[in-house]
Design a protein around this motif. Structure first.
Motif, PDB file in Angstrom:
ATOM      1  N   VAL A 175       0.840  -1.202   0.000  1.00  0.00           N
ATOM      2  CA  VAL A 175       0.000   0.000   0.000  1.00  0.00           C
ATOM      3  C   VAL A 175       0.875   1.251   0.000  1.00  0.00           C
ATOM      4  CG1 VAL A 175      -1.564   1.385   1.426  1.00  0.00           C
ATOM      5  CG2 VAL A 175      -2.049  -1.030   1.052  1.00  0.00           C
ATOM      6  N   PHE A 176       1.876   1.267   0.892  1.00  0.00           N
ATOM      7  CA  PHE A 176       2.766   2.422   0.966  1.00  0.00           C
ATOM      8  C   PHE A 176       3.658   2.539  -0.269  1.00  0.00           C
ATOM      9  CE2 PHE A 176       1.928   1.585   5.535  1.00  0.00           C
ATOM     10  CZ  PHE A 176       1.302   2.794   5.817  1.00  0.00           C
ATOM     11  N   LEU A 177       4.049   1.396  -0.825  1.00  0.00           N
ATOM     12  CA  LEU A 177       4.829   1.435  -2.066  1.00  0.00           C
ATOM     13  C   LEU A 177       4.010   2.043  -3.200  1.00  0.00           C
ATOM     14  CD1 LEU A 177       6.813  -1.932  -2.334  1.00  0.00           C
ATOM     15  CD2 LEU A 177       7.733   0.382  -2.091  1.00  0.00           C
ATOM     16  N   GLY A 178       2.735   1.664  -3.256  1.00  0.00           N
ATOM     17  CA  GLY A 178       1.875   2.199  -4.297  1.00  0.00           C
ATOM     18  C   GLY A 178       1.768   3.712  -4.228  1.00  0.00           C
ATOM     19  N   ILE A 179       1.726   4.234  -2.987  1.00  0.00           N
ATOM     20  CA  ILE A 179       1.673   5.685  -2.809  1.00  0.00           C
ATOM     21  C   ILE A 179       3.033   6.305  -3.139  1.00  0.00           C
ATOM     22  CG2 ILE A 179       1.338   7.541  -1.142  1.00  0.00           C
ATOM     23  CD1 ILE A 179      -0.602   5.719   0.346  1.00  0.00           C
ATOM     24  N   ARG A 180       4.094   5.715  -2.595  1.00  0.00           N
ATOM     25  CA  ARG A 180       5.441   6.276  -2.773  1.00  0.00           C
ATOM     26  C   ARG A 180       5.874   6.300  -4.232  1.00  0.00           C
ATOM     27  NH1 ARG A 180      10.637   2.997  -0.861  1.00  0.00           N
ATOM     28  NH2 ARG A 180      10.279   2.112  -2.946  1.00  0.00           N
ATOM     29  N   ASP A 181       5.617   5.192  -4.945  1.00  0.00           N
ATOM     30  CA  ASP A 181       6.072   5.062  -6.333  1.00  0.00           C
ATOM     31  C   ASP A 181       5.022   5.496  -7.343  1.00  0.00           C
ATOM     32  OD1 ASP A 181       8.301   4.021  -5.121  1.00  0.00           O
ATOM     33  OD2 ASP A 181       7.846   1.930  -5.608  1.00  0.00           O
ATOM     34  N   ASP A 182       3.889   6.007  -6.829  1.00  0.00           N
ATOM     35  CA  ASP A 182       2.794   6.447  -7.691  1.00  0.00           C
ATOM     36  C   ASP A 182       2.357   5.335  -8.644  1.00  0.00           C
ATOM     37  OD1 ASP A 182       0.867   8.201  -8.551  1.00  0.00           O
ATOM     38  OD2 ASP A 182       2.133   9.140 -10.061  1.00  0.00           O
ATOM     39  N   ARG A 183       2.012   4.201  -8.055  1.00  0.00           N
ATOM     40  CA  ARG A 183       1.508   3.061  -8.813  1.00  0.00           C
ATOM     41  C   ARG A 183       0.087   2.752  -8.337  1.00  0.00           C
ATOM     42  NH1 ARG A 183       6.542  -1.272  -8.904  1.00  0.00           N
ATOM     43  NH2 ARG A 183       8.088   0.108  -9.876  1.00  0.00           N
ATOM     44  N   PRO A 184      -0.898   3.388  -8.926  1.00  0.00           N
ATOM     45  CA  PRO A 184      -2.283   3.202  -8.470  1.00  0.00           C
ATOM     46  C   PRO A 184      -2.742   1.753  -8.531  1.00  0.00           C
ATOM     47  CG  PRO A 184      -2.109   5.088  -9.940  1.00  0.00           C
ATOM     48  CD  PRO A 184      -0.799   4.376 -10.006  1.00  0.00           C
ATOM     49  N   TRP A 185      -2.329   1.010  -9.555  1.00  0.00           N
ATOM     50  CA  TRP A 185      -2.763  -0.385  -9.686  1.00  0.00           C
ATOM     51  C   TRP A 185      -2.244  -1.230  -8.527  1.00  0.00           C
ATOM     52  CZ3 TRP A 185       1.044  -4.029  -9.863  1.00  0.00           C
ATOM     53  CH2 TRP A 185       2.337  -3.594 -10.174  1.00  0.00           C
ATOM     54  N   LEU A 186      -0.993  -0.971  -8.103  1.00  0.00           N
ATOM     55  CA  LEU A 186      -0.431  -1.700  -6.968  1.00  0.00           C
ATOM     56  C   LEU A 186      -1.174  -1.339  -5.696  1.00  0.00           C
ATOM     57  CD1 LEU A 186       1.718  -3.525  -5.662  1.00  0.00           C
ATOM     58  CD2 LEU A 186       3.222  -1.513  -5.540  1.00  0.00           C
ATOM     59  N   PHE A 187      -1.463  -0.056  -5.540  1.00  0.00           N
ATOM     60  CA  PHE A 187      -2.212   0.396  -4.371  1.00  0.00           C
ATOM     61  C   PHE A 187      -3.584  -0.270  -4.316  1.00  0.00           C
ATOM     62  CE2 PHE A 187      -5.206   3.223  -2.286  1.00  0.00           C
ATOM     63  CZ  PHE A 187      -4.553   3.505  -1.091  1.00  0.00           C
ATOM     64  N   GLY A 188      -4.263  -0.337  -5.457  1.00  0.00           N
ATOM     65  CA  GLY A 188      -5.596  -0.938  -5.492  1.00  0.00           C
ATOM     66  C   GLY A 188      -5.580  -2.412  -5.134  1.00  0.00           C
ATOM     67  N   ILE A 189      -4.622  -3.156  -5.690  1.00  0.00           N
ATOM     68  CA  ILE A 189      -4.516  -4.593  -5.395  1.00  0.00           C
ATOM     69  C   ILE A 189      -4.168  -4.812  -3.928  1.00  0.00           C
ATOM     70  CG2 ILE A 189      -3.177  -6.681  -5.853  1.00  0.00           C
ATOM     71  CD1 ILE A 189      -2.871  -5.715  -8.739  1.00  0.00           C
ATOM     72  N   ALA A 190      -3.188  -4.058  -3.422  1.00  0.00           N
ATOM     73  CA  ALA A 190      -2.754  -4.232  -2.038  1.00  0.00           C
ATOM     74  C   ALA A 190      -3.867  -3.894  -1.055  1.00  0.00           C
ATOM     75  CB  ALA A 190      -1.527  -3.357  -1.766  1.00  0.00           C
ATOM     76  N   THR A 191      -4.600  -2.820  -1.333  1.00  0.00           N
ATOM     77  CA  THR A 191      -5.710  -2.445  -0.456  1.00  0.00           C
ATOM     78  C   THR A 191      -6.788  -3.524  -0.456  1.00  0.00           C
ATOM     79  OG1 THR A 191      -5.290  -0.100  -0.915  1.00  0.00           O
ATOM     80  CG2 THR A 191      -7.416  -0.667   0.055  1.00  0.00           C
ATOM     81  N   ALA A 192      -7.061  -4.077  -1.623  1.00  0.00           N
ATOM     82  CA  ALA A 192      -8.050  -5.148  -1.710  1.00  0.00           C
ATOM     83  C   ALA A 192      -7.618  -6.371  -0.908  1.00  0.00           C
ATOM     84  CB  ALA A 192      -8.289  -5.527  -3.171  1.00  0.00           C
ATOM     85  N   LEU A 193      -6.333  -6.708  -0.966  1.00  0.00           N
ATOM     86  CA  LEU A 193      -5.838  -7.880  -0.245  1.00  0.00           C
ATOM     87  C   LEU A 193      -5.960  -7.711   1.274  1.00  0.00           C
ATOM     88  CD1 LEU A 193      -2.689  -8.852  -2.339  1.00  0.00           C
ATOM     89  CD2 LEU A 193      -4.871 -10.077  -2.184  1.00  0.00           C
ATOM     90  N   LEU A 194      -5.969  -6.475   1.739  1.00  0.00           N
ATOM     91  CA  LEU A 194      -6.141  -6.239   3.175  1.00  0.00           C
ATOM     92  C   LEU A 194      -7.529  -6.639   3.659  1.00  0.00           C
ATOM     93  CD1 LEU A 194      -4.317  -2.839   3.824  1.00  0.00           C
ATOM     94  CD2 LEU A 194      -3.634  -5.118   4.575  1.00  0.00           C
ATOM     95  N   LEU A 195      -8.424  -6.927   2.729  1.00  0.00           N
ATOM     96  CA  LEU A 195      -9.761  -7.377   3.130  1.00  0.00           C
ATOM     97  C   LEU A 195      -9.735  -8.753   3.783  1.00  0.00           C
ATOM     98  CD1 LEU A 195     -11.973  -6.199   0.123  1.00  0.00           C
ATOM     99  CD2 LEU A 195     -11.879  -5.234   2.433  1.00  0.00           C
TER     100      LEU A 195
END
Length: 255
Positions: A175-195
């Protein structure tokens, strides 16, 4: 006093060189890896040698077997779940099942394997995912620091119990990598996995709203919706009522 301290530091600088630190880190990593292999192997060969070894994964494995039998919601039946654990592992200390369908979906394929190989594959995948993520924050070029970060006490606790903490930690890191590296797709997948453990991501929407990152908000919402739909379809319509009833019962028992 100051001169004496400076002399000691100069001697340490001469002894602890960068190359030696890297070599020591590689030795530590290799030793920890061998210890992990020996521990897992011994625990599988001599069940009971390590109390409760892999017990958390054992509960997930039982739930996965129930999914293969076409009755995943039966995992919320305490009597049945206790009996299946006792029969499979010969233990009296058993666990209840409290997970949402998202985790049940991810763990379901492991039910097709016998427990020992399923546990080995699960631990190997969990550790590989965690180490890969840790390497993005603490480069492996500094192996001693990498060993401290990536193979700390909580990591060994997760491995010994078969806990999913490494996967949750990796998802949080992503999630933090997605924000840091500006990778929205990574952020979306990682956030979903936290479910798989939703309480770990409950503040993410608040953070995104505060920062005005509505693009990431959209990716996260889409990923979570897709994951929830897939899990619900895989587990069947009866899973959510059983999950909610279980939560209410548990809250009453705790409160």
């Amino acid at each position: 006093m100051a001169d004496g301290m400076r002399s000691v530091l100069d001697r340490l600088d001469a002894v602890i060189t960068l190359e030696r630190a890297r070599l020591l880190g590689l030795i530590v990593l290799a030793a920890l890896g061998l210890c992990a292999l020996a521990t897992v192997g011994a625990a599988l060969i001599w069940p009971g040698w390590i109390p409760h070894f892999g017990q958390d994964f054992g509960a997930s494995w039982i739930a996965a077997r129930l999914w293969l039998e076409g009755r995943p919601e039966a995992a919320f039946d305490p009597q049945l779940f206790f009996e299946m654990q006792a029969q499979a592992f010969g233990v009296k200390d058993v666990l209840l099942w409290h997970y949402p369908p998202t985790w049940h979906l991810l763990i379901a394929p492991f039910g097709a394997l016998p427990f020992a190989p399923a546990l080995l594959i699960y631990l190997a995948l969990s550790l590989a995912v965690w180490l890969t993520l840790a390497a993005r924050f603490q480069p492996v070029s500094a192996p001693l620091l990498f060993a401290v970060v990536a193979l700390s006490g909580p990591v060994w606790m997760c491995l010994s119990q078969g806990q999913n903490g490494l996967l949750v930690g990796a998802a949080l890191g992503a999630v933090f990598l997605g924000i840091r590296d500006d990778r929205p797709w990574l952020f979306g997948i990682a956030t979903a996995l936290l479910l798989i453990k939703p309480h770990f991501g409950v503040l993410i929407p608040v953070i995104l709203a505060a920062r005005g990152r509505w693009d990431l908000f959209a990716w996260a919402a889409g990923g979570c919706a897709a994951f929830l739909v897939a899990a619900t379809l895989a587990m069947g319509p009866g899973y959510w009522p059983a999950f909610l009833e279980n939560g209410i019962t548990l809250a009453g028992a705790v409160g």
